[in-house]
Enzyme design. Structure first.
Site, PDB file in Angstrom:
ATOM      1  N   GLY B  72       0.920  -1.237   0.028  1.00  0.00           N
ATOM      2  CA  GLY B  72       0.149   0.046   0.316  1.00  0.00           C
ATOM      3  C   GLY B  72       1.248   1.502  -0.684  1.00  0.00           C
ATOM      4  O   GLY B  72       0.745   2.151  -0.797  1.00  0.00           O
ATOM      5  N   SER B  73       2.265   1.666   0.205  1.00  0.00           N
ATOM      6  CA  SER B  73       3.029   2.365   1.250  1.00  0.00           C
ATOM      7  C   SER B  73       3.874   2.778  -0.271  1.00  0.00           C
ATOM      8  O   SER B  73       3.819   3.483  -1.292  1.00  0.00           O
ATOM      9  CB  SER B  73       4.179   2.189   1.835  1.00  0.00           C
ATOM     10  OG  SER B  73       3.465   2.138   3.447  1.00  0.00           O
ATOM     11  N   ASN B 152      -7.809   4.535   9.266  1.00  0.00           N
ATOM     12  CA  ASN B 152      -6.815   3.171   9.721  1.00  0.00           C
ATOM     13  C   ASN B 152      -6.998   3.179  11.125  1.00  0.00           C
ATOM     14  O   ASN B 152      -7.199   2.215  12.286  1.00  0.00           O
ATOM     15  CB  ASN B 152      -5.608   3.085   9.433  1.00  0.00           C
ATOM     16  CG  ASN B 152      -4.678   4.057   9.373  1.00  0.00           C
ATOM     17  OD1 ASN B 152      -4.931   5.112   8.048  1.00  0.00           O
ATOM     18  ND2 ASN B 152      -3.747   4.230  10.304  1.00  0.00           N
ATOM     19  N   GLN B 180      -7.988   0.611   3.752  1.00  0.00           N
ATOM     20  CA  GLN B 180      -8.499   0.336   4.683  1.00  0.00           C
ATOM     21  C   GLN B 180     -10.044  -0.161   4.492  1.00  0.00           C
ATOM     22  O   GLN B 180     -10.235  -0.992   5.168  1.00  0.00           O
ATOM     23  CB  GLN B 180      -8.817   1.639   5.992  1.00  0.00           C
ATOM     24  CG  GLN B 180      -7.128   1.463   6.570  1.00  0.00           C
ATOM     25  CD  GLN B 180      -6.682   0.071   7.789  1.00  0.00           C
ATOM     26  OE1 GLN B 180      -7.764  -0.343   7.995  1.00  0.00           O
ATOM     27  NE2 GLN B 180      -5.377   0.316   8.104  1.00  0.00           N
ATOM     28  N   SER B 200      -3.630  -2.476  -0.350  1.00  0.00           N
ATOM     29  CA  SER B 200      -2.851  -3.166   0.020  1.00  0.00           C
ATOM     30  C   SER B 200      -3.160  -5.587   0.765  1.00  0.00           C
ATOM     31  O   SER B 200      -4.724  -4.834   0.917  1.00  0.00           O
ATOM     32  CB  SER B 200      -2.466  -2.834   1.736  1.00  0.00           C
ATOM     33  OG  SER B 200      -1.578  -3.420   1.901  1.00  0.00           O
ATOM     34  N   ALA B 201      -2.888  -6.421   0.047  1.00  0.00           N
ATOM     35  CA  ALA B 201      -3.541  -7.783   0.286  1.00  0.00           C
ATOM     36  C   ALA B 201      -3.524  -7.492   1.924  1.00  0.00           C
ATOM     37  O   ALA B 201      -4.279  -8.471   2.010  1.00  0.00           O
ATOM     38  CB  ALA B 201      -3.254  -7.829  -0.164  1.00  0.00           C
ATOM     39  N   THR B 238      10.209  -8.068 -11.086  1.00  0.00           N
ATOM     40  CA  THR B 238       9.684  -9.310 -11.422  1.00  0.00           C
ATOM     41  C   THR B 238       8.994  -9.308 -10.628  1.00  0.00           C
ATOM     42  O   THR B 238       8.687  -9.984  -8.816  1.00  0.00           O
ATOM     43  CB  THR B 238      11.258 -10.770 -11.070  1.00  0.00           C
ATOM     44  OG1 THR B 238      12.515 -10.620 -11.837  1.00  0.00           O
ATOM     45  CG2 THR B 238      10.580 -12.017 -11.348  1.00  0.00           C
ATOM     46  N   CYS B 326       2.535   1.950  13.108  1.00  0.00           N
ATOM     47  CA  CYS B 326       3.500   2.615  12.253  1.00  0.00           C
ATOM     48  C   CYS B 326       3.998   3.894  13.147  1.00  0.00           C
ATOM     49  O   CYS B 326       5.598   3.864  13.711  1.00  0.00           O
ATOM     50  CB  CYS B 326       3.070   3.188  11.262  1.00  0.00           C
ATOM     51  SG  CYS B 326       3.099   1.954  10.091  1.00  0.00           S
TER      52      CYS B 326
HETATM   53  C1  LIG Z   1      21.167  -8.006 -12.864  1.00  0.00           C
HETATM   54  C2  LIG Z   1      20.087  -7.925 -12.644  1.00  0.00           C
HETATM   55  N1  LIG Z   1      19.193  -6.406 -11.600  1.00  0.00           N
HETATM   56  C3  LIG Z   1      17.617  -6.341 -11.515  1.00  0.00           C
HETATM   57  C4  LIG Z   1      17.206  -7.397 -11.380  1.00  0.00           C
HETATM   58  C5  LIG Z   1      15.838  -7.436 -11.176  1.00  0.00           C
HETATM   59  O1  LIG Z   1      15.011  -7.943 -10.177  1.00  0.00           O
HETATM   60  P1  LIG Z   1      14.060  -8.172  -9.665  1.00  0.00           P
HETATM   61  O2  LIG Z   1      13.188  -9.218 -10.562  1.00  0.00           O
HETATM   62  O3  LIG Z   1      13.705  -9.072  -8.601  1.00  0.00           O
HETATM   63  O4  LIG Z   1      13.207  -6.693  -9.770  1.00  0.00           O
HETATM   64  C6  LIG Z   1      17.762  -8.782 -12.106  1.00  0.00           C
HETATM   65  C7  LIG Z   1      16.397  -9.594 -12.364  1.00  0.00           C
HETATM   66  O5  LIG Z   1      15.533  -9.563 -12.848  1.00  0.00           O
HETATM   67  C8  LIG Z   1      18.839  -9.039 -12.368  1.00  0.00           C
HETATM   68  O6  LIG Z   1      19.369  -9.806 -12.982  1.00  0.00           O
HETATM   69  C1  LIG Z   2      -5.273   3.511   5.293  1.00  0.00           C
HETATM   70  C2  LIG Z   2      -3.566   3.346   4.893  1.00  0.00           C
HETATM   71  N1  LIG Z   2      -2.877   3.748   3.968  1.00  0.00           N
HETATM   72  C3  LIG Z   2      -1.494   3.384   3.946  1.00  0.00           C
HETATM   73  C4  LIG Z   2      -0.897   2.061   4.295  1.00  0.00           C
HETATM   74  C5  LIG Z   2       0.020   1.260   3.773  1.00  0.00           C
HETATM   75  O1  LIG Z   2      -0.161   0.412   3.239  1.00  0.00           O
HETATM   76  P1  LIG Z   2       1.192  -1.464   3.296  1.00  0.00           P
HETATM   77  O2  LIG Z   2       1.330  -1.426   4.964  1.00  0.00           O
HETATM   78  O3  LIG Z   2       0.870  -2.153   2.752  1.00  0.00           O
HETATM   79  O4  LIG Z   2       2.301  -0.756   2.933  1.00  0.00           O
HETATM   80  C6  LIG Z   2      -2.215   1.179   5.501  1.00  0.00           C
HETATM   81  C7  LIG Z   2      -1.636   0.557   6.249  1.00  0.00           C
HETATM   82  O5  LIG Z   2      -0.256   0.232   6.736  1.00  0.00           O
HETATM   83  C8  LIG Z   2      -2.905   2.284   5.544  1.00  0.00           C
HETATM   84  O6  LIG Z   2      -3.777   1.968   6.980  1.00  0.00           O
END
Ligand SMILES: Cc1ncc(COP(=O)(O)O)c(C=O)c1O
Ligand SMILES: Cc1ncc(COP(=O)(O)O)c(C=O)c1O
Lengths: 144, 393, 393, 144
Positions: B72-73, B152, B180, B200-201, B238, B326
């Site tokens: 969420g952030s 929140n 929220q 946010s899941a 990824t 937080c």
């Molecule tokens: C050399 C390199 N840097 C950065 C990344 C990015 O990492 P991620 O996919 O976890 O964001 C990758 C792979 O995708 C990578 O092979």
């Molecule tokens: C209203 C609200 N916004 C944003 C966030 C941030 O989400 P996350 O913690 O998944 O980054 C939260 C919870 O922490 C929230 O309650």
């Protein structure tokens, strides 16, 4: 987060309460910062024979108040004046960085009560000359 | 085992077993990189496509308007910075409220240091903004209105439909932090004229570390994370495959069970509030009496401090929160409670208990039995309470 | 079931069962928010602390120098933008290479649009930079050198120790994208004078959607994601608890098994290269013969195109990649292969096979049996091959 | 990613090869873009009696070449000239957006071979007046 010692003093605080006709009363902190400690001393012949406290504040505020009362009970006024916030922290097996200020408050509460006692009895206590119980130690200590 | 009563669903939720079951194959078996063209990659891609559809459906959006993020952030940061920089030529003014989550507030403050101007709307004693304040805050340079759906801490729900209407009329982009609200209120981005929305899941029984930003088709936005061509070139990295699968499932479940969920948590929440109000003196309910999240209860207990209350409850196995998760550990009372106009003293004594799908009536009974005792014990220790008892107040 | 041979470990890896086992409790039982002070929060916090230590240990850093992110791309973006903006008063010049991952390249390009100047170092035919080029590129305004440890496509390893030495002497901050190197090369950030280093869990048998940025103590950096006080106020967002736990475990396993892992993949990789070189004509090995990742093989097959090669292998259950996973689907041959000075024609015919812990000798035998046939079939269809057969080339 | 039809034509391409003494030969694309298609036509009495192709390129380049040869085999030259890239895409049950250019290339390969036939036989073919086989359709088509 907190040591067992802190939790013990928080859950089973020693010397909670008030003393009627106390010989010295100190109150430090303020509601804005979320901690207020009030300490009552009964002093006989320069010895702290009884001590009680009331605290509005977080877990460590209550625990530091509690242990501070234990640390000065039965001590002479001069000994009690030696109490430092560091000694309080050590006696509690440590405090989280952002809670160190509570130990400072506890030290101040004791000193503040002793100052009250000194004033009432027109005594000059070594170590209290520069002590100002209204000074706000809070925001210096909290930096980490 | 010790009794454990979790009443901190707004901080995070346990994942539902159905969600975990859905995710499990994607860790060790169907582990392909969705960008790969081989069969491992394709089965991963399909799973993501399905999840995107589930999420889209749950908010009335199209699948290609959903962009997965790391939470969420990130979604809040992306929405606000991305819109700000993409529309810098049109203006530099942003409108938000004083009670946003820090992910919004600190992002706005960062932008203020970088040439943007931000208006922080006040809220009333219940936490709602005044629509007229919003109207008069909008000016020619206003490029973004970012207002949270529901708070929140105090659970207060904003008049999002009216805000959306105004934003639409004034042609200002409208971002909603619905972290929220999602799963607790039926949301349709089209009915509400929402242009961007953060989700946010882990607040809806899904996995932590995965979120989403809804971006209405046609809205111009800069990327926050540059790199590979994932998420239609808008968010590199990824894909968090099991996370996305879990989020999709969680969103689908939230959507299906919405009515039952609301009913369940509301009944328990109302019982909790009623019980506390009856059993404890010198207590008030923070937030709006009606326009509030169904599972949210936020009390201000006078004369005592929130952390000691929390700790005491924790010793009894009851998990709640004071302020938002937080900011706990900080010494300042929550910016939300202060914005309501509460005194420091009262704000410090606040306790948030948030109810969820796994909360039972016994849990509430247990809290109603223990909480008054805890409050009383702490009050007996409090120098502030003394004065009341002594009739000084 | 159809035979499936996964040779795309550089794109992503399956998670190890030990990693999953470690993560499992954190989804549904130990699900607390690490910022919460109650027992659910504290057990979450402890798990994160442990993971941070595991990760720190594996790269010779201190635990409080590790910051978890949503993946390698976020870590790269954060490192580069964060350092650039935090040091804007000192200078605006950044040095990188032409063969970085897009997470680095596109971030640099973004900064170029925003007042920064970027030098992209050339590489030699094997993909290594020239140390003298680096030295002469450094100027007074240089604030950051960002060079990858090992390349994701061709596996070439850069002279990181020498670069670190130079960066230290010239007092320029040194960021290393070690996403591919981590778990394949012993890394000690102090020995190598690395100031910041990006890592990603899913390349080392850990979960997707979690990465880390090592930030040497004292290095000034801006945040990329603002909000809550998580990660010592530097990276906001509720922590991806199971992800972090999994990353810690994966890092610990990678560290413990490093020697055995290198040995295992290298033996198979060498067998693969030797076999292909013997059985197929008009083929070359892209990348450096010695300074390369132990599991990386990257072939250029003349006269044929990579995607059709990949698809044909996929029909046989063999999963490989051409270019990097992120850029497949694009029509341009990979920027890495072009930087080596390969012709478009040759670059288009490249195939990356990357070997990992679950690869067996039978897998390699199967590839050695099938790949030459596939290459031959495609060549028979190719108008370019005609000319060779006809002696025109 | 690809339809079954594409995969079928990719794995089992029809009419691969060369025709000796072909009546028309067309070659389009270039190695830079990663696709080259070469098409051979045998034309009898205005009817395409045989067609072969060779392609260097991705899966869809091979599939579009293959199906294009099927679509024009047995057709008259005039009919073959009607072949559009859209028809090729439809016959393959669709192509991914970034692969549409392959179908354009297939159309061009056919036209290019027909142009060669026309030139060799000094014919004017309706529909080829404006056709330039060296034009690069690639980067227009790829935008999506
Ligand atoms: C050399 C390199 N840097 C950065 C990344 C990015 O990492 P991620 O996919 O976890 O964001 C990758 C792979 O995708 C990578 O092979
Ligand atoms: C209203 C609200 N916004 C944003 C966030 C941030 O989400 P996350 O913690 O998944 O980054 C939260 C919870 O922490 C929230 O309650």
């Amino acid at each position: 987060m907190y040591s067992d010692k802190v939790m013990d003093h928080f859950m089973n605080p020693r010397n909670v309460g008030e003393i009627e006709n106390a010989d010295g009363i100190g109150e430090v902190g303020n509601a804005k910062c979320g901690d207020i400690m009030k300490m009552y001393l009964k002093i006989d012949d320069g010895v702290i024979v009884d001590v009680k406290f009331k605290t509005f504040g977080c877990g460590s505020a209550i625990a530091t108040s509690s242990i501070a009362t234990e640390m000065i009970k039965g001590k002479t006024v001069e000994e009690a004046l030696q109490l430092t916030n560091r000694a309080v922290v050590e006696a509690l097996d440590g405090l989280p960085a952002q809670k160190i200020h509570c130990s400072v408050l506890a030290e101040q509460a004791v000193k503040s009560a002793l100052l009250d006692y000194a004033r009432k009895n027109s005594l000059q206590l070594a170590g209290l000359e520069d002590f100002d119980p209204t000074e706000d130690h809070h925001h210096h200590e909290e930096e980490h | 085992m010790k009794k454990r009563v979790y009443l901190d669903y707004s901080a995070t939720t346990p994942m539902k077993q159905e969600v975990l079951d859905e995710m499990l194959p994607y860790f060790t078996e169907k582990f392909g990189n969705p960008s790969s063209i081989h069969s491992f990659g394709r089965e991963a891609k399909q799973a993501i496509d399905l999840s995107r559809e589930q999420l889209a459906k749950s908010i009335g959006a199209k699948a290609d308007e959903i962009f997965f993020t790391g939470g969420g952030s990130e979604a809040d940061n992306w929405a606000i910075k991305g819109i700000a920089y993409a529309n810098r030529d049109k203006g530099n003014h942003i409108i938000t409220t004083k009670i946003e989550h820090h992910a919004v507030l600190h992002t706005c403050e960062y932008l203020e240091k970088n040439g943007f101007e931000v208006t922080y709307l006040e809220v009333d004693a219940h936490g709602r903004i005044n629509i007229d304040d919003l109207k008069s805050a909008i000016k020619d340079q206003t490029i973004l209105i970012t207002i949270m759906f529901a708070n929140n801490e105090i659970g207060t729900i904003q008049p999002i439909k009216e805000i959306g209407q105004i934003a639409k009329e004034k042609k200002v982009i409208f971002h909603v932090d619905a972290v929220q609200a999602f799963g607790n209120i039926k949301i349709n981005v089209n009915d509400l004229n929402i242009d961007l929305m953060s989700l946010s899941a882990h607040k809806v029984y899904g996995p932590k570390g995965i979120g989403a930003l809804y971006i209405r088709k046609g809205v111009k936005i800069h990327s926050l994370i540059h790199g590979g061509a994932q998420e239609r070139r808008r968010r590199a990295g990824t894909e968090n495959l099991p996370g996305i699968v879990g989020f999709g499932k969680a969103a689908a479940l939230a959507d299906e069970n919405l009515e039952a969920h609301i009913q369940h948590v509301k009944v328990l929440r109302d019982k909790l509030i009623k019980g506390i109000m009856e059993k404890v003196g010198y207590v008030r309910l923070n937030g709006h009496p009606e326009h509030r999240l169904p599972g949210n209860a936020n009390f201000a207990f006078e004369f005592i401090e929130g952390e000691s209350l929390l700790l005491s409850l924790d010793m009894l196995g009851i998990a709640g929160s004071s302020g938002s998760a937080c900011t706990s550990g900080s010494l300042d009372p929550s910016h939300v409670l202060m914005a309501l106009g509460l005194s420091h003293e009262i704000a410090h004594g606040s306790l948030r208990l948030t109810i969820g799908d796994f909360t039972t009536e016994e849990d509430i009974d247990y809290v109603l039995q223990e909480l008054p005792k805890v409050v009383d014990r702490l009050r007996q220790m409090s120098p502030l309470y003394e004065k009341v008892k002594g009739g000084q107040k």
